[in-house]
Write an enzyme that holds these catalytic residues in place. Sequence first.
Site, PDB file in Angstrom:
ATOM      1  N   TYR A 288       0.845  -1.209   0.000  1.00  0.00           N
ATOM      2  CA  TYR A 288       0.000   0.000   0.000  1.00  0.00           C
ATOM      3  C   TYR A 288       0.874   1.250   0.000  1.00  0.00           C
ATOM      4  CZ  TYR A 288      -3.930   2.906   1.806  1.00  0.00           C
ATOM      5  OH  TYR A 288      -4.914   3.838   2.001  1.00  0.00           O
ATOM      6  N   TYR A 339      -6.763   4.277  -6.312  1.00  0.00           N
ATOM      7  CA  TYR A 339      -6.746   4.283  -4.848  1.00  0.00           C
ATOM      8  C   TYR A 339      -8.124   3.854  -4.359  1.00  0.00           C
ATOM      9  CZ  TYR A 339      -6.554   6.140  -0.068  1.00  0.00           C
ATOM     10  OH  TYR A 339      -6.597   6.284   1.282  1.00  0.00           O
TER      11      TYR A 339
END
Length: 387
Positions: A288, A339
């Site tokens: 991430y 995202y």
Amino acid sequence: MRARPTCIVGVGESSYYKHGKSPVTEFALTCAAVLAAAKDAGLDPRDLDGFASYAADRNEGVRLAAALGVREMNFSNVVWGGGGGGCAAAVGNAMAAVSAGLARYVVVYRGLAQGQFERYGVTGDTGARALRWVNWRPYGMAAPVHSVALKFRRFMHLHGTSQDALAAISLTSYDHAQRNPRAMMYGRPLTREQYDASRWIAEPFHLYDCCQENDGAAAVIVTTAERARDLSATPAYIAAAAQGNQPRPLGADGEDRYFASSNLRPVAERLFAQAGMTPADIDVAQVYENFTGGVVMALVDGGLCAADEVNEFVTEKNLSWSGGKLPLNTSGGNLAEAYIHGLELVNEAVRQIRGESTCQVPDVQTSLVIGGPTDAPISSLILTREA
């Protein structure tokens, strides 16, 4: 009770949009992702009986169940706090539910429509979500990029890390996105010159060190290995899932010995112990990236790279899908695909196991996901080709 082997049998996503540009609601995006995951699994969506999410997702399981015509809902769960740190934790919760027999098919999902609701990339949050910032804002630290920039500046000072490592992560993500038609940055390659010329957001982070802001949704379906035999999709087996944090995970105290870290170390130790593996066993990683500095610290805290070897290890050559020592974020990740609070990284981890990635690493046996470095709780996940 003996734990039953579990796996991910379906992955799906909605279309991805720039923040505020989705033509449909967040709930519609989430339904689209869940339906796509069910179709991928070869599963009637009415057979879903469990719902798991994270990051205060607004799309409650009971509402999704009604919209999908679910016959019976047996499990509903959400990870508290942590933002994108919950993406692997939610999969772990689903794994626990199906392994314990609480549900048969649990869908893990995340939906975002920043045009319909709030935009994440601005300051000015109010309410409970802003409480952690109350002592920081008078000093100008008003958004996550500021707190992570401070952490990583300290890391750079301690270990002699250069800006080249951050650039390598950004450039690699954009390069991988050029092969992925789903990616928001598909057809928009990034050069080092563009990276260096982009504006500072919070030093040492340039614009291209920061994740996108998107509308969209992603979903995966978790079940037991035994039930997976009756479905059409190739399963990705869950070897381990772990969540948690270090002491004082959200502290801004520069003297805290955990300050210059991703908050991952104890989670990674439990993860690899649970899987019976070491970091050397990982073939491909999806980490991430809200900001590239978090990725660097997560690679170190996860045992994938030594702190004083970052400059030599974190390079475009080593992170590339084509021959890299540790191929990273092969769909483009949060920086260049989309995202969706990191759940799209879980989708890509599954595709690597199946051999379906647009940047497919040869002979992948193990696929790692790290969710939300520097947040709390943080989580991680290892998928394997064999049960």
